[in-house]
Motif scaffolding. Structure first.
Motif, mmCIF file in Angstrom:
data_model
loop_
_atom_site.group_PDB
_atom_site.id
_atom_site.type_symbol
_atom_site.label_atom_id
_atom_site.label_comp_id
_atom_site.label_asym_id
_atom_site.label_seq_id
_atom_site.Cartn_x
_atom_site.Cartn_y
_atom_site.Cartn_z
ATOM 1 N N ARG A 98 -2.550 -27.024 35.595
ATOM 2 C CA ARG A 98 -1.977 -28.081 34.877
ATOM 3 C C ARG A 98 -1.512 -27.293 33.954
ATOM 4 N NH1 ARG A 98 0.321 -32.672 35.342
ATOM 5 N NH2 ARG A 98 -0.341 -33.355 37.091
ATOM 6 N N PHE A 99 -2.368 -27.130 33.146
ATOM 7 C CA PHE A 99 -2.411 -25.695 32.032
ATOM 8 C C PHE A 99 -0.769 -24.417 32.267
ATOM 9 C CE2 PHE A 99 -2.722 -22.578 29.205
ATOM 10 C CZ PHE A 99 -2.734 -22.891 27.771
ATOM 11 N N ALA A 100 -1.388 -24.249 33.414
ATOM 12 C CA ALA A 100 -1.040 -22.571 33.486
ATOM 13 C C ALA A 100 0.468 -23.387 34.474
ATOM 14 C CB ALA A 100 -1.985 -22.478 34.976
ATOM 15 N N ARG B 227 3.469 -18.858 27.713
ATOM 16 C CA ARG B 227 4.318 -20.042 26.710
ATOM 17 C C ARG B 227 4.898 -18.890 25.659
ATOM 18 N NH1 ARG B 227 1.681 -25.441 27.179
ATOM 19 N NH2 ARG B 227 0.613 -25.792 29.144
ATOM 20 N N ARG C 93 0.627 -16.842 30.408
ATOM 21 C CA ARG C 93 0.901 -17.262 31.210
ATOM 22 C C ARG C 93 2.588 -17.750 30.870
ATOM 23 N NH1 ARG C 93 -1.453 -16.064 34.604
ATOM 24 N NH2 ARG C 93 -4.699 -16.734 34.319
ATOM 25 N N GLY D 199 2.671 -25.022 32.432
ATOM 26 C CA GLY D 199 3.247 -25.605 31.544
ATOM 27 C C GLY D 199 4.413 -25.206 31.342
ATOM 28 N N LEU E 271 -4.785 -16.487 26.914
ATOM 29 C CA LEU E 271 -3.546 -17.228 28.595
ATOM 30 C C LEU E 271 -3.099 -17.378 28.322
ATOM 31 C CD1 LEU E 271 -7.403 -18.817 30.414
ATOM 32 C CD2 LEU E 271 -5.719 -17.004 31.100
#
Lengths: 744, 287
Positions: free
Chosen positions: B111-113, A63, A61, B115, A57
């Protein structure tokens, strides 16, 4: 002024023993450290595998790898590093326990730089292993991370990291086994060997189990087949095989090291002590000592005299013993020699000739004995007897035979308590010949028959023979080319002493001699070999005390000891009293337990005792891995079992399958680990210092302690097998059908 | 409107597994306009999910090109792909739970997504506002285990929309839902498409979902096999001139059948009539 002090030697001894501990302690702790690192690695693998969806994930997303790494490190690194704190506390606790329980005296608490360096090293290793485990998963492609079922390998194949570890560790092990490796890395060799074997077997397990499982299914053994196939597809199986192999190897290695060390200390102590208790006797009054011993121990089974005779110059010593008693009382490291060996020392079954009184008279009849000097002038022949009184030889001249014919020879002697007649001798001037015959007889004792005497024939001395026509008379014939004193020995005193020689010795039969009780060399015959003589130097000959005592006095510097079958203070006291009555004292008493304690109270012994801790801790760690492995994938396992339940498989069968799922891995791991432990011990034990100072006589025996290694292997199998079974049962209990509906 | 254009040209993807090669896509040409909502249809194994993963930059194409806005994915660096996934393209995986961190609430998941996009300096709404967009504000702080399957899917939608992407790619977003939940999710996706202008490509094989969508593209045998617009099915001529026949036509036109195209006599009409003939015969046949 010159001051002598033992302090420098003492300080050097402490330094030497401390150096020894720097071999043994790291040797043991390196294995445990390796196990800890491997377990940490496997736990981190399991943890990061569990975090695979999160990593996917994070990558999905946007990162990136760095973000995924940060995500995992933020979670795992603090946990790993915090582990240093309780680890350090446990180390301090262990140190306190060692100081208060194990070490004698009052050892001070020390916290020195190496300890802090070890803490930092542990933190660095923890961080490194964590980072490597995290990087490994974070750098996987997103598509791989997104797969619902991670790729499984059911065919043979080592990953790059595993191959690197196997190649590196394998190279070190081979280098160590061939003697090309020493230093700190060598200390980890047994653990590295187990890692190599564990990894290779772990990777062989899946394809082998797949083949086996399918074969079982084809034969209709569904339950066993499904269990084995389940084990084959589970990544936990490989982890368990690897860790159980390493842990079992450490347990077996530790048990072997512990028992081998203990056995060698026991052997060295036995060799050094000689018997359960040994008392030194002051003086050399052997006869009175033996009388006292007969008084306190009539059958000679509890105590026996041992006489140690050292040559005046260099050369082997002689130990004179009473064979039967010595064989049962002395302790022989590695087992007593066979009884037949001691039988070879037996005393000839003949009676001595005893004469009692203050005067000896011998009749000489029909003498033709004459002596001639080099120029041909006649010289009287001197006739005498060798008498032995209480261990003292009396070279007694009876008189001179100045003319042929009959003579009556009388001599005052001190034989009121009895003397042994050990020889008849004739003498003349140096270089003069002697020849002729004579008939000898005595009213006080029987000189015949002739078989009581040993005829002498040799090139240097000539011929001295005995014949007889009855037991009370002896006919002698002498033909000597020039011997000052020519003796016809009595058979009770052997001319050649049977002796047991050192195993490495191969004496020349022509020239072989041993030191007699009187300190003089005596011709000897090597009748057998002894690897080691208890409490004696390596070049010691063993003779029969009863034999060498005949016709011989005891030299002043002879060391007389009494060896006891048991550490028996009552018997010791009785003997002390009996000896006191004879004016003899026991100067020093040593017990086997004292000697053993001196070996046990050494840094070498204390260091090796760590092996017990290493063995136990390694099994506990392996048990922990089984538990962590089960916890980390219990949802998948219970879901699989629930699916079987849904398919109509009975509850009992599911429980059997759950239990059997882990057992093959444990069994394979314990078997492989036990073999690794045995071989690792053979590799490593030669570099382990077992003694503070090497004993004078080596009793080193590094053979595998099979009972201990077998026991450790069985213990590992029981502990880990029972653990795996309980975990399997727990999983089976949780495999209800609701698991099939679980999504979160 | 923040939607992005999605386009593919000659897209080929081959799976390689243990020595075997399987072509999942063999020359897909596709254009999805900015702010369009398109469904990918087709039987299992047709290549729908593969296409979606190629659009998301999860897979690298074996050949051909994929454009997301101005970015051509086959030439993009890993860093560019990360930036694209952080800001421009969101992929909703099949199964709501796969899109969510189980120990987070919907609010925390959003919120995590966000970041990565936030770190890149993108101005984003608060997680609560994102959740409100999909109608999940009331459940923003509840544990995921307490949410219904429909709400979980909405949470997954909120997470996917968290960085305000230009393209939303959704793999079977309604496959595990009952009808009311399915309709709710579709409605909220339409709202997102309508209100934010996000280009949406979703994979489905539910005819009801397909009927709900203004445009569908059928993937068959690794190619674009047809297209549906407002309930009408069309065959699509590929850029290299091939014309995959619809299945119901293929039932009549067996392999080897010769066909001719006859232009309508009314040239202003511009239509072609397809005349099929049996092999080896002239004249006659189906129209």
């Amino acid at each position: 002024m010159h001051v002598l002090s033992g302090l420098p030697d003492l300080a050097q001894d402490i330094r030497d023993q401390t150096d020894q501990s720097r071999v043994t302690v790291p040797l043991l702790m390196a294995q445990l450290g390796l196990l800890a690192v491997v377990v940490l690695w496997l736990v981190l693998l399991a943890a990061t595998e569990q975090r695979r969806p999160e990593v996917a994930l994070a990558r999905l997303r946007g990162r990136g790898r760095r973000g995924a790494r940060a995500l995992l490190l933020g979670e795992l690194l603090p946990v790993a590093l915090v582990g240093v704190v309780p680890g350090f506390a446990a180390a301090l606790l262990g140190s306190w326990l060692a100081r208060t329980v194990l070490l004698p005296g009052t050892a001070p608490f020390e916290l020195r730089l190496p300890v802090l360096a070890a803490v930092v090293l542990a933190a660095v290793v923890l961080a490194l292993v964590t980072v490597v485990a995290v990087v490994r998963i974070a750098r996987e492609p997103v598509e791989t991370l997104l797969r619902r079922v991670p790729p499984r390998h059911t065919r043979w194949g080592l990953g790059a990291a595993d191959a690197l570890v196997v190649a590196g560790a394998g190279t070190l092990v081979v280098a160590f086994a061939t003697g090309n490796l020493d230093g700190p890395i060598a200390l980890a060799a047994p653990g590295l060997l187990a890692i190599v074997v564990g990894l290779v077997i772990a990777h062989l397990t899946s394809p082998t189990a797949s083949i086996l499982g399918r074969r079982l299914l084809r034969r209709g053994r569904v339950r066993a087949g499904v269990s084995v196939l389940d084990a084959a597809r589970s990544p936990a199986t490989r982890r368990i095989v690897a860790v159980v192999t390493l842990a079992s190897a450490l347990a077996v290695f530790s048990a072997d090291a512990y028992v081998v060390g203990d056995r060698n200390r026991a052997s060295a102590a036995e060799q050094e002590a000689g018997a359960a208790m040994v008392a030194d006797v002051s003086g050399n009054n052997l006869a009175d000592l033996r009388q006292a011993l007969d008084e306190v121990d009539p059958d000679g089974r509890k105590a026996t005299p041992v006489v140690r005779i050292r040559p005046s110059g260099s050369g082997p010593s002689t130990v004179a013993v009473v064979p039967d008693a010595f064989r049962s009382i002395a302790v022989f490291p590695g087992g007593a020699p066979p009884a037949s060996l001691w039988d070879a020392l037996a005393v000839p079954d003949v009676q001595p000739i005893v004469v009692t009184g203050s005067e000896i008279t011998v009749q000489v009849e029909g003498s033709t004995l004459e002596s001639r000097r080099i120029g041909g002038e006649p010289n009287p022949v001197t006739l005498g007897l060798d008498l032995v009184r209480a261990g003292e030889t009396l070279h007694t001249t009876l008189g001179q035979l100045e003319t042929p014919g009959d003579h009556r020879l009388t001599k005052d002697v001190s034989c009121t308590d009895g003397c042994y007649v050990t020889g008849i001798w004739v003498g003349t001037l140096p270089g003069a010949t002697i020849d002729g015959t004579a008939l000898l007889r005595s009213d006080q004792f029987d000189l015949g028959p002739a078989d009581q005497w040993v005829d002498v024939h040799d090139r240097e001395n000539g011929r001295f023979e005995a014949k007889s026509s009855g037991p009370d008379r002896l006919h002698i014939t002498v033909d000597s080319p020039g011997t000052t004193v020519f003796t016809l020995p009595q058979v009770w005193v052997p001319t050649t002493v049977p002796a047991l020689v050192p195993g490495s010795g191969d004496p020349d039969p022509e020239t072989f001699t041993v030191v007699g009780l009187d300190g003089e060399d005596r011709s000897a015959d090597a009748v057998g070999t002894l690897d080691r003589v208890p409490a004696s130097a390596p070049d010691t000959n063993v003779v029969n005390l009863d034999l060498v005592e005949r016709g011989s006095g005891v030299a002043p510097l002879t060391q007389i000891e009494v060896w006891f079958a048991d550490d028996d203070p009552v018997l010791l006291q009785d003997l002390t009293t009996a000896l006191d009555e004879r004016g003899i004292a026991l100067s020093d008493v040593t017990t086997l337990d004292d000697v053993r304690a001196s070996y046990d109270d050494s840094v070498a012994a204390w260091s090796l005792q760590l092996s017990g801790l290493v063995g136990v801790v390694s099994l506990l760690i392996a048990l922990l891995v089984l538990l962590v492995s089960a916890i980390s994938n219990w949802r998948f396992r219970t879901r699989d079992l629930a699916a079987l339940r849904m398919g109509g498989v009975p509850r009992r069968s599911i429980r059997s399958m759950a239990v059997a799922g882990q057992l093959p891995a444990v069994l394979v791991g314990v078997a492989a680990g036990s073999l690794c432990g045995v071989y690792g011990a053979q590799l490593a034990l030669p570099i382990v210092p077992l003694f503070a100072t090497a004993p004078e006589v080596s009793t080193l025996d590094l053979d595998t302690a099979w009972a201990a290694t077998l026991g450790a292997g069985v213990l590992a199998l029981v502990v880990l097998g029972v653990g795996a079974s309980l975990i399997g049962r727990a999983l089976a209990r949780r495999s209800d059908l609701r698991r099939l509906r679980e999504t979160l | 409107m923040n939607g992005l254009l999605v386009s593919t040209r000659g897209l080929v993807h081959i799976y390689r597994s243990e020595g075997h090669e399987v072509a999942a896509l063999s020359g897909v040409a596709l254009d999805v306009a900015v702010g369009e909502m398109v469904g990918l249809l087709g039987p299992s194994g047709a290549g729908k999910s593969t296409l979606l993963n190629l659009l998301a930059g999860v897979f690298r194409a074996s050949a051909g090109k994929v454009f997301i806005g101005p970015l051509e994915l086959s030439a993009a660096t890993p860093r560019q792909l990360d930036e694209m996934r952080a800001n421009d393209v969101s992929l909703m995986l099949q199964g709501a739970s796969r899109n969510l961190l189980p120990y987070f609430t919907p609010h925390e998941n959003v919120r995590f997504a966000q970041g990565a996009a936030r770190r890149a300096g993108k101005d984003l709404p608060e997680p609560g506002d994102v959740l409100a967009t999909v109608g999940l504000e009331a459940n923003a702080h509840r544990p995921l285990s307490e949410l219904t399957p429909g709400h979980l899917q909405l949470a997954a939608l909120a997470v996917a929309m968290a960085p305000r992407p230009g393209v939303l790619l959704a793999d079977e977003p309604t496959s595990q839902l009952d009808h009311p939940a399915r309709d709710l999710v579709l409605e909220r996706m339409s709202a997102v498409n309508r209100e934010l202008g996000t280009t949406i490509v979703l994979v489905t094989h539910d005819p009801d979902v397909a009927a709900y969508l203004p445009r569908t593209i059928t993937i068959r045998d690794g190619r674009v096999g047809g297209e549906g617009r407002s309930g009408e099915e069309y065959a699509v001529v590929t850029p290299d001139g091939f014309l995959p026949l619809p299945l119901h036509v293929r039932e009549h036109l067996h392999p080897g059948t010769l066909v001719r195209f006859h232009r309508s006599e009314d040239e202003a009409d511009g239509q072609y009539v397809l005349i099929a003939e049996e092999a080896g015969h002239e004249g006659g046949g189906d129209e």
